[in-house]
Design a protein around this motif. Structure first.
Motif, PDB file in Angstrom:
ATOM      1  N   MET A  73       0.836  -1.205   0.000  1.00  0.00           N
ATOM      2  CA  MET A  73       0.000   0.000   0.000  1.00  0.00           C
ATOM      3  C   MET A  73       0.872   1.257   0.000  1.00  0.00           C
ATOM      4  N   GLN A  74       0.588   2.155  -0.889  1.00  0.00           N
ATOM      5  CA  GLN A  74       1.363   3.400  -0.941  1.00  0.00           C
ATOM      6  C   GLN A  74       0.858   4.384   0.111  1.00  0.00           C
ATOM      7  N   GLN A  75       1.690   5.386   0.344  1.00  0.00           N
ATOM      8  CA  GLN A  75       1.347   6.361   1.379  1.00  0.00           C
ATOM      9  C   GLN A  75       0.038   7.096   1.086  1.00  0.00           C
ATOM     10  N   THR A  76      -0.140   7.491  -0.158  1.00  0.00           N
ATOM     11  CA  THR A  76      -1.358   8.233  -0.501  1.00  0.00           C
ATOM     12  C   THR A  76      -2.589   7.346  -0.362  1.00  0.00           C
ATOM     13  N   GLU A  77      -2.399   6.104  -0.743  1.00  0.00           N
ATOM     14  CA  GLU A  77      -3.490   5.140  -0.641  1.00  0.00           C
ATOM     15  C   GLU A  77      -3.874   4.934   0.822  1.00  0.00           C
ATOM     16  N   PHE A  78      -2.828   4.823   1.639  1.00  0.00           N
ATOM     17  CA  PHE A  78      -3.034   4.653   3.074  1.00  0.00           C
ATOM     18  C   PHE A  78      -3.809   5.839   3.651  1.00  0.00           C
ATOM     19  N   LEU A  79      -3.400   7.027   3.246  1.00  0.00           N
ATOM     20  CA  LEU A  79      -4.061   8.228   3.756  1.00  0.00           C
ATOM     21  C   LEU A  79      -5.526   8.258   3.334  1.00  0.00           C
ATOM     22  N   ASP A  80      -5.807   7.782   2.134  1.00  0.00           N
ATOM     23  CA  ASP A  80      -7.210   7.719   1.685  1.00  0.00           C
ATOM     24  C   ASP A  80      -8.022   6.770   2.555  1.00  0.00           C
ATOM     25  N   VAL A  81      -7.366   5.673   2.963  1.00  0.00           N
ATOM     26  CA  VAL A  81      -8.077   4.689   3.778  1.00  0.00           C
ATOM     27  C   VAL A  81      -8.374   5.247   5.173  1.00  0.00           C
ATOM     28  N   VAL A  82      -7.380   5.923   5.767  1.00  0.00           N
ATOM     29  CA  VAL A  82      -7.579   6.381   7.150  1.00  0.00           C
ATOM     30  C   VAL A  82      -8.336   7.705   7.236  1.00  0.00           C
ATOM     31  N   LEU A  83      -8.380   8.420   6.128  1.00  0.00           N
ATOM     32  CA  LEU A  83      -9.008   9.744   6.146  1.00  0.00           C
ATOM     33  C   LEU A  83     -10.428   9.764   6.733  1.00  0.00           C
ATOM     34  N   PRO A  84     -11.288   8.812   6.350  1.00  0.00           N
ATOM     35  CA  PRO A  84     -12.671   8.895   6.849  1.00  0.00           C
ATOM     36  C   PRO A  84     -12.800   8.713   8.357  1.00  0.00           C
ATOM     37  N   PHE A  85     -11.824   8.060   8.994  1.00  0.00           N
ATOM     38  CA  PHE A  85     -12.038   7.821  10.427  1.00  0.00           C
ATOM     39  C   PHE A  85     -10.964   8.387  11.336  1.00  0.00           C
ATOM     40  N   LYS A  86     -10.010   9.106  10.788  1.00  0.00           N
ATOM     41  CA  LYS A  86      -8.977   9.623  11.684  1.00  0.00           C
ATOM     42  C   LYS A  86      -9.526  10.648  12.678  1.00  0.00           C
ATOM     43  N   ASP A  87     -10.578  11.365  12.267  1.00  0.00           N
ATOM     44  CA  ASP A  87     -11.202  12.297  13.209  1.00  0.00           C
ATOM     45  C   ASP A  87     -11.910  11.550  14.341  1.00  0.00           C
ATOM     46  N   LYS A  88     -12.513  10.432  13.984  1.00  0.00           N
ATOM     47  CA  LYS A  88     -13.185   9.633  15.016  1.00  0.00           C
ATOM     48  C   LYS A  88     -12.167   9.107  16.026  1.00  0.00           C
ATOM     49  N   MET A  89     -11.015   8.677  15.507  1.00  0.00           N
ATOM     50  CA  MET A  89      -9.955   8.209  16.410  1.00  0.00           C
ATOM     51  C   MET A  89      -9.530   9.329  17.343  1.00  0.00           C
ATOM     52  N   PHE A  90      -9.343  10.488  16.739  1.00  0.00           N
ATOM     53  CA  PHE A  90      -8.905  11.642  17.521  1.00  0.00           C
ATOM     54  C   PHE A  90      -9.927  12.005  18.594  1.00  0.00           C
ATOM     55  N   ARG A  91     -11.202  11.984  18.218  1.00  0.00           N
ATOM     56  CA  ARG A  91     -12.243  12.362  19.185  1.00  0.00           C
ATOM     57  C   ARG A  91     -12.337  11.358  20.328  1.00  0.00           C
ATOM     58  N   LEU A  92     -12.162  10.081  20.003  1.00  0.00           N
ATOM     59  CA  LEU A  92     -12.179   9.072  21.068  1.00  0.00           C
ATOM     60  C   LEU A  92     -10.969   9.263  21.989  1.00  0.00           C
ATOM     61  N   ALA A  93      -9.820   9.529  21.367  1.00  0.00           N
ATOM     62  CA  ALA A  93      -8.599   9.755  22.159  1.00  0.00           C
ATOM     63  C   ALA A  93      -8.771  10.965  23.064  1.00  0.00           C
ATOM     64  N   LYS A  94      -9.397  12.002  22.520  1.00  0.00           N
ATOM     65  CA  LYS A  94      -9.568  13.216  23.316  1.00  0.00           C
ATOM     66  C   LYS A  94     -10.564  12.981  24.451  1.00  0.00           C
ATOM     67  N   ARG A  95     -11.584  12.190  24.167  1.00  0.00           N
ATOM     68  CA  ARG A  95     -12.556  11.880  25.213  1.00  0.00           C
ATOM     69  C   ARG A  95     -11.860  11.188  26.382  1.00  0.00           C
ATOM     70  N   LEU A  96     -10.920  10.314  26.076  1.00  0.00           N
ATOM     71  CA  LEU A  96     -10.269   9.558  27.139  1.00  0.00           C
ATOM     72  C   LEU A  96      -9.121  10.321  27.782  1.00  0.00           C
ATOM     73  N   LEU A  97      -8.341  11.008  26.967  1.00  0.00           N
ATOM     74  CA  LEU A  97      -7.138  11.663  27.500  1.00  0.00           C
ATOM     75  C   LEU A  97      -7.380  13.112  27.915  1.00  0.00           C
ATOM     76  N   THR A  98      -8.531  13.647  27.520  1.00  0.00           N
ATOM     77  CA  THR A  98      -8.952  15.005  27.861  1.00  0.00           C
ATOM     78  C   THR A  98      -8.172  16.121  27.163  1.00  0.00           C
ATOM     79  N   SER A  99      -6.866  16.015  27.175  1.00  0.00           N
ATOM     80  CA  SER A  99      -6.117  17.136  26.594  1.00  0.00           C
ATOM     81  C   SER A  99      -5.988  16.997  25.079  1.00  0.00           C
ATOM     82  N   ARG A 100      -6.116  18.118  24.410  1.00  0.00           N
ATOM     83  CA  ARG A 100      -6.070  18.104  22.956  1.00  0.00           C
ATOM     84  C   ARG A 100      -4.701  17.659  22.430  1.00  0.00           C
TER      85      ARG A 100
END
Lengths: 169, 142
Positions: free
Chosen positions: A1-28
């Protein structure tokens, strides 16, 4: 998998990951670092990633485990989480007014919930995952999720009602 | 009528038996301004969920491996340390040998000096023996 391809795959849910991480860790900042690190881990596994049926579920589970580990090691080293940035983007000038702001109140109430309830509430009410998906992500039974979610919602409601009544009186 | 439905949905919501589309209805309802007083406490909750979903991961993603540098640096440091200990020991051994050799030479020199002086001593003792022998001869004659 190429880097751009990888980024396309993770793009739809990276915000969800971030929001879950922020919910648990509190700090941005911590949530950003965590998300970055998990995405790196995911990228280092990109050769086998095609084998996973659901990369999103896999990534979310990784996020959960990573953050819980981090919280555990933090408790072990006696460091307290900094609950300073409930409101981000616009750096607060009048933090007192912000505490009175009802939306940041909700955030505060959720921050006081047990980790499991926090995660369930985040995944359902913010991200709108189905129960089966949440069960998969958190490795819990759907009935247990229902119980945790119901408890979390009731707690938030009760505390808001209390606050609301104080506000009027 | 609408209110009745919302109240029922809220009840279900608290028991966690609503479906995702039903929860969507609630979020929509509470995003409006006019909410009856007795339900107003719910509004921040649903508004917060909608707001929370707008948060984005804005950090620039770096997939290059920064961490590897640290690894290599530590490997290099360990290598330097091992070399240092190894050669340090060899150097110390060499020094010790030099010292031993020096001590050996000095001792040898001292001993040979001693030996030379002994030799001279024995020579003189030989004269003494000569004297003794002569003395014996004279005694025996008389």
């Amino acid at each position: 998998m190429q880097q751009t391809e990888f980024l396309d795959v993770v793009l739809p849910f990276k915000d969800k990951m971030f929001r879950l991480a922020k919910r648990l860790l509190t700090s941005r900042e911590e949530a950003e670092d965590a998300t970055q690190e998990i995405l790196m881990k995911l990228w280092s596994k990109n050769k086998v990633m095609g084998n996973y049926k659901n990369v999103e579920a896999y990534a979310m589970t990784m996020t959960k485990n990573f953050c819980l580990d981090r919280l555990k090691s933090k408790q072990a080293s006696n460091l307290k989480l900094v609950h300073s940035n409930y409101q981000d983007e616009n750096v607060s000038l009048q933090s007192e007014i912000e505490v009175n702001d009802s939306l940041s109140w909700v955030e505060k109430i959720i921050a006081e919930l047990p980790e499991q309830q926090k995660m369930v509430l985040q995944l359902r009410d913010v991200e709108q995952y189905e129960f089966e998906e949440i069960a998969d992500l958190l490795d819990m039974k759907p009935t247990a999720i229902r119980v945790a979610l119901s408890r979390a919602r009731k707690t938030v409601r009760e505390k808001l009602v209390q606050k609301h009544n104080y506000g009027i009186g | 009528m609408e209110l009745d439905r919302i109240e029922k949905l809220l009840e279900k919501y608290l028991e966690a038996t609503t479906t995702v589309p039903e929860e969507e209805i609630l979020r929509d309802y509470f995003s409006n301004e006019d909410i009856p007083v007795h339900l107003r406490a719910y509004a921040p909750m649903f508004q917060y969920f909608s707001k929370a979903k707008e948060e984005r991961f804005t950090k620039q993603l770096e997939l290059k491996r920064k961490k590897r540098y640290m690894q290599w640096i530590s490997i290099a440091a360990v290598a330097v340390l091992v070399f240092g200990i190894y050669f340090g020991n060899a150097y110390r051994d060499q020094k010790e040998q030099e010292k031993a050799e020096y001590a050996y030479k000095e001792t040898k020199r001292a001993l040979s000096l001693l030996a030379a002086n002994f030799e001279r001593g024995t020579e003189k003792v030989a004269y003494l023996k000569e004297f003794e022998a002569t003395k014996e001869k004279i005694y025996n004659k008389n």
